[in-house]
Design a protein around this motif. Structure first.
Motif: not given
Length: 340
Positions: A101-104, A134-135, A141-144, A157-160
């Motif tokens: 899991v990656q959290l932005i 920035e968020y 772009n952060l997801f990408t 990775a699956f983006c939610i």
């Protein structure tokens, strides 16, 4: 009540403890009834979907995780504030399913991790912090970036999206509305009003669409905790249209009753005034029900104000959907000095 069209639910991972309880709040009902009457207030305890208090987010993530696994993904990427309930639930789901899991995260780490952020880290999620400007300006772009980061390391990775609120996550509360209406029938009543906090719009969209598909006349009202009424009117419709595209179903939008109350947002998202904190303490002392100042506390405070105004006096039964979020209460501990 039966569905107007047969629904074929997509792949789902059983994560939540369902059905959640439906309980009357008779002390609250008695205290806030007016001389002109008012509804009996019930609470749908979706804060109890899982022992780590994952709340409404877990219903959505059952379908999101199912789709991610169907696509062969081994990593989940999502976003939210530093104290995001959704991010915390995603971290726990990833740990449970053996997925990275990656959290932005919007904001910065200020001192030791607390509340939801502490749980994120205990669950093994990776966290990346970004200044709010920035968020908001660069989230796509952060997801990408993070999706490419994991792809370079051999992971898919699956983006939610925020709150898992889209045409996939909406299935959680289509199923949830079916469960809620069945609970009400078993308890011997038909709800005239269903109330929830609305912060990313997905829970309200699912309840609104679910009630529509099931032929229920219950009016679903989302008490906004950010943005404004126009935003959520638009967001709910967008989620329902996305659901139509993904599922192949059609919905007559003219028949949708999308109600938003944006009168109790207060200073802003995740910021509350003293009356909200006092309402949280009052509900806890009267009913043993724990709310949070970001979502459920604001929504329930707004509901109490509307009851005081007599706006629900012609209603017999009203259901408040408790969407969880209790871990978000603890970082606000300094706002309860009146308890000392």
């Amino acid at each position: 009540m039966t569905t107007e069209m047969p629904l074929s639910f997509p792949r789902r991972v059983d994560l939540a403890h369902l059905p959640t309880p439906l309980q009357p709040l008779d002390r609250i009902t008695e205290k806030f009834s007016t001389p002109h009457g008012g509804p009996r207030i019930w609470v749908k305890r979706d804060d109890l979907t899982e022992t780590a208090m994952s709340g409404n987010k877990l219903r959505k993530l059952e379908f999101v995780a199912g789709e991610a696994m169907a696509q062969g993904c081994d990593t989940l990427i999502t976003c939210g504030g530093v104290q995001s309930n959704h991010c915390r639930t995603t971290a726990l789901v990833g740990a449970r399913l053996g997925m990275r899991v990656q959290l932005i995260l919007r904001g910065e780490l200020d001192g030791l991790p607390d509340g939801n952020l502490l749980v994120d880290q205990l669950a093994g999620a990776s966290t990346a912090f970004y200044p709010p400007r920035e968020y908001f300006e660069d989230l796509t772009n952060l997801f990408t970036h993070w999706q490419a980061f994991y792809a370079e390391r051999g992971h898919k990775a699956f983006c939610i999206p925020t709150g898992a609120s889209d045409g996939l996550g909406i299935w959680g509360y289509i199923a949830g509305s079916e469960e809620l209406l069945a609970d009400c029938r078993d308890a011997g009543f038909i709800p005239e009003h269903i109330v929830c906090a609305t912060g990313s719009g997905g829970t309200q969209a699912g309840l609104t669409l679910g009630c529509h598909l099931l032929g229920s006349e219950a009016r679903v009202t989302g008490y906004a905790v950010c943005d404004n009424a126009a935003y959520f009117q638009r967001k709910v419709r967008e989620d329902i249209r996305h659901w139509c595209r993904l599922s192949g179903n059609t919905v007559d939008e003219s028949g949708l009753n999308i109600q938003v109350n944006a009168d109790y947002i207060g200073p802003g998202y995740a910021v509350a005034d003293e009356p909200v904190y006092r309402a949280i303490a009052e509900v806890a002392s009267l009913e043993g029900l724990l709310l949070d100042p970001v979502y459920t506390g604001k929504a329930f405070y707004g509901l109490l104000q509307e009851l005081h105004k007599g706006n629900y006096r012609d209603c017999k039964n009203l259901v408040f959907v408790h969407t969880g979020g209790q871990f978000g209460l603890f970082p606000h501990r300094e706002n309860f000095p009146f308890l000392l």
